[in-house]
Design a protein around this motif. Structure first.
Motif, mmCIF file in Angstrom:
data_model
loop_
_atom_site.group_PDB
_atom_site.id
_atom_site.type_symbol
_atom_site.label_atom_id
_atom_site.label_comp_id
_atom_site.label_asym_id
_atom_site.label_seq_id
_atom_site.Cartn_x
_atom_site.Cartn_y
_atom_site.Cartn_z
ATOM 1 N N ARG A 1 6.123 3.237 -12.346
ATOM 2 C CA ARG A 1 5.712 2.230 -11.372
ATOM 3 C C ARG A 1 4.251 2.461 -10.988
ATOM 4 O O ARG A 1 3.719 3.555 -11.220
ATOM 5 C CB ARG A 1 6.625 2.310 -10.139
ATOM 6 C CG ARG A 1 6.511 3.624 -9.387
ATOM 7 C CD ARG A 1 7.778 3.932 -8.622
ATOM 8 N NE ARG A 1 8.856 4.298 -9.527
ATOM 9 C CZ ARG A 1 10.001 3.610 -9.611
ATOM 10 N NH1 ARG A 1 10.206 2.554 -8.846
ATOM 11 N NH2 ARG A 1 10.941 3.996 -10.445
ATOM 12 N N PRO A 2 3.567 1.476 -10.402
ATOM 13 C CA PRO A 2 2.171 1.681 -9.961
ATOM 14 C C PRO A 2 2.121 2.529 -8.699
ATOM 15 O O PRO A 2 1.933 2.025 -7.584
ATOM 16 C CB PRO A 2 1.673 0.243 -9.734
ATOM 17 C CG PRO A 2 2.887 -0.543 -9.417
ATOM 18 C CD PRO A 2 4.004 0.073 -10.223
ATOM 19 N N TRP B 1 -0.004 4.981 -7.497
ATOM 20 C CA TRP B 1 -1.235 5.116 -6.721
ATOM 21 C C TRP B 1 -1.635 3.793 -6.086
ATOM 22 O O TRP B 1 -2.196 3.774 -4.986
ATOM 23 C CB TRP B 1 -2.355 5.646 -7.605
ATOM 24 C CG TRP B 1 -2.098 7.029 -8.096
ATOM 25 C CD1 TRP B 1 -1.815 7.419 -9.373
ATOM 26 C CD2 TRP B 1 -2.059 8.224 -7.303
ATOM 27 N NE1 TRP B 1 -1.609 8.770 -9.426
ATOM 28 C CE2 TRP B 1 -1.757 9.296 -8.174
ATOM 29 C CE3 TRP B 1 -2.251 8.481 -5.952
ATOM 30 C CZ2 TRP B 1 -1.642 10.606 -7.723
ATOM 31 C CZ3 TRP B 1 -2.135 9.788 -5.497
ATOM 32 C CH2 TRP B 1 -1.834 10.829 -6.383
ATOM 33 N N ALA B 2 -1.346 2.681 -6.730
ATOM 34 C CA ALA B 2 -1.621 1.382 -6.125
ATOM 35 C C ALA B 2 -0.794 1.194 -4.865
ATOM 36 O O ALA B 2 -1.294 0.751 -3.822
ATOM 37 C CB ALA B 2 -1.331 0.269 -7.124
ATOM 38 N N MET C 1 5.432 -2.388 -4.289
ATOM 39 C CA MET C 1 4.881 -1.923 -5.569
ATOM 40 C C MET C 1 5.656 -0.729 -6.102
ATOM 41 O O MET C 1 5.769 -0.545 -7.321
ATOM 42 C CB MET C 1 3.409 -1.542 -5.393
ATOM 43 C CG MET C 1 2.507 -2.712 -5.049
ATOM 44 S SD MET C 1 0.820 -2.158 -4.704
ATOM 45 C CE MET C 1 0.088 -3.675 -4.089
ATOM 46 N N SER D 1 8.549 -3.046 -8.989
ATOM 47 C CA SER D 1 7.320 -3.106 -9.785
ATOM 48 C C SER D 1 7.221 -4.395 -10.601
ATOM 49 O O SER D 1 6.153 -4.702 -11.128
ATOM 50 C CB SER D 1 7.243 -1.901 -10.723
ATOM 51 O OG SER D 1 8.365 -1.871 -11.596
ATOM 52 N N ARG E 1 4.539 -6.690 -9.157
ATOM 53 C CA ARG E 1 3.330 -5.943 -8.833
ATOM 54 C C ARG E 1 2.097 -6.844 -8.809
ATOM 55 O O ARG E 1 1.176 -6.613 -8.005
ATOM 56 C CB ARG E 1 3.135 -4.809 -9.829
ATOM 57 C CG ARG E 1 2.950 -5.297 -11.261
ATOM 58 C CD ARG E 1 2.923 -4.181 -12.262
ATOM 59 N NE ARG E 1 2.748 -4.684 -13.626
ATOM 60 C CZ ARG E 1 3.753 -5.095 -14.381
ATOM 61 N NH1 ARG E 1 4.977 -5.080 -13.917
ATOM 62 N NH2 ARG E 1 3.517 -5.524 -15.616
ATOM 63 N N LEU F 1 -5.535 -2.022 -8.555
ATOM 64 C CA LEU F 1 -4.742 -1.132 -9.410
ATOM 65 C C LEU F 1 -3.375 -1.727 -9.712
ATOM 66 O O LEU F 1 -2.853 -1.575 -10.828
ATOM 67 C CB LEU F 1 -4.588 0.230 -8.736
ATOM 68 C CG LEU F 1 -5.835 1.106 -8.655
ATOM 69 C CD1 LEU F 1 -5.533 2.388 -7.878
ATOM 70 C CD2 LEU F 1 -6.346 1.451 -10.044
ATOM 71 N N ALA F 2 -2.779 -2.401 -8.730
ATOM 72 C CA ALA F 2 -1.461 -3.012 -8.958
ATOM 73 C C ALA F 2 -1.545 -4.136 -9.981
ATOM 74 O O ALA F 2 -0.671 -4.282 -10.845
ATOM 75 C CB ALA F 2 -0.898 -3.535 -7.638
ATOM 76 N N TRP G 1 -2.098 -2.550 -13.512
ATOM 77 C CA TRP G 1 -1.103 -1.608 -14.035
ATOM 78 C C TRP G 1 -0.146 -2.314 -14.972
ATOM 79 O O TRP G 1 0.222 -3.475 -14.785
ATOM 80 C CB TRP G 1 -0.327 -0.979 -12.886
ATOM 81 C CG TRP G 1 0.629 0.095 -13.322
ATOM 82 C CD1 TRP G 1 0.354 1.414 -13.503
ATOM 83 C CD2 TRP G 1 2.020 -0.073 -13.633
ATOM 84 N NE1 TRP G 1 1.481 2.082 -13.912
ATOM 85 C CE2 TRP G 1 2.522 1.194 -14.001
ATOM 86 C CE3 TRP G 1 2.875 -1.169 -13.640
ATOM 87 C CZ2 TRP G 1 3.841 1.392 -14.357
ATOM 88 C CZ3 TRP G 1 4.200 -0.967 -14.005
ATOM 89 C CH2 TRP G 1 4.672 0.298 -14.360
#
Length: 203
Positions: free
Chosen positions: A26-27, A29-30, A80, A84, A87, A123-124, A127
């Protein structure tokens, strides 16, 4: 080192591995940055800072709007992580809310929440889940000289000992079998051989 210590280290390594697998699907860090972006945006309009005997209040008429934006960013960050599949929607919504917070919530929580929301949303959106590893080894079309690529030669056949022999349907050469065949065809002087009738003869 005691057995109990080994058991604790083993359990810690197991849960650490499980967390790494969960994070890679999954993202992560986002979602984390988006979740953190909502905290300063929702906090500063209701914060009361004290400098000695002086009390500073940063509450504005849009305090409720800041709280809503902050809560929505936290919810989007959790989405997120646990959903995901949406996302891209969560990332776009995070970017839009971060832009709105510049006007509504003290310049986006003094730019901290604004920047975290922008980066987390980007980032999301960017990803993508990783592709599963290919089964069956290397593709013959990617091997040098396979004849299926742009520069390959259709008449090329690798030597029996080549590591690419299996890709062309050729079985790799067995050194032991080659030595036995050569010994049968050229016996060593003085060695005994057995003919078809089972009689021994000296070389």
């Amino acid at each position: 080192m005691s057995a109990e210590t080994h058991g604790l280290r083993g359990r810690f390594g197991y849960w650490r591995f499980r967390f790494r697998v969960w994070r890679g699907q999954r993202p992560f860090w986002a979602g984390l940055l988006t979740l953190l972006a909502g905290l300063p945006i929702a906090y500063f309009p209701y914060a009361h800072l004290s400098l000695g005997a002086l009390s500073l209040t940063m509450a504005t008429t849009a305090g409720s709007g800041s709280l809503i934006i902050g809560v929505l960013l936290v919810v989007l960050g959790l989405t997120m992580w646990f959903q995901s599949a949406v996302r891209v929607f969560s990332g776009v919504a995070s970017i839009l809310l971060s832009l709105v917070s510049l006007v509504v919530s003290n310049f986006g929580g003094f730019l901290m929440g604004f920047l975290l929301g922008l980066i987390g949303g980007a980032l999301a959106v960017a990803w993508a889940p990783g592709a599963p590893p290919a089964e069956g080894g290397a593709d013959p079309a990617e091997l040098p000289g396979s004849g299926k690529g742009d520069d390959g030669d259709a008449g090329y056949v690798p030597p029996p000992g080549s590591p690419y022999a299996a890709a062309y349907g050729e079985s790799p050469a067995d050194p032991a079998a080659g030595q036995e065949e050569a010994a049968a065809q050229h016996p060593v002087d003085g060695a005994e051989t057995v003919d078809a009738n089972g009689r021994h003869s000296a070389g």
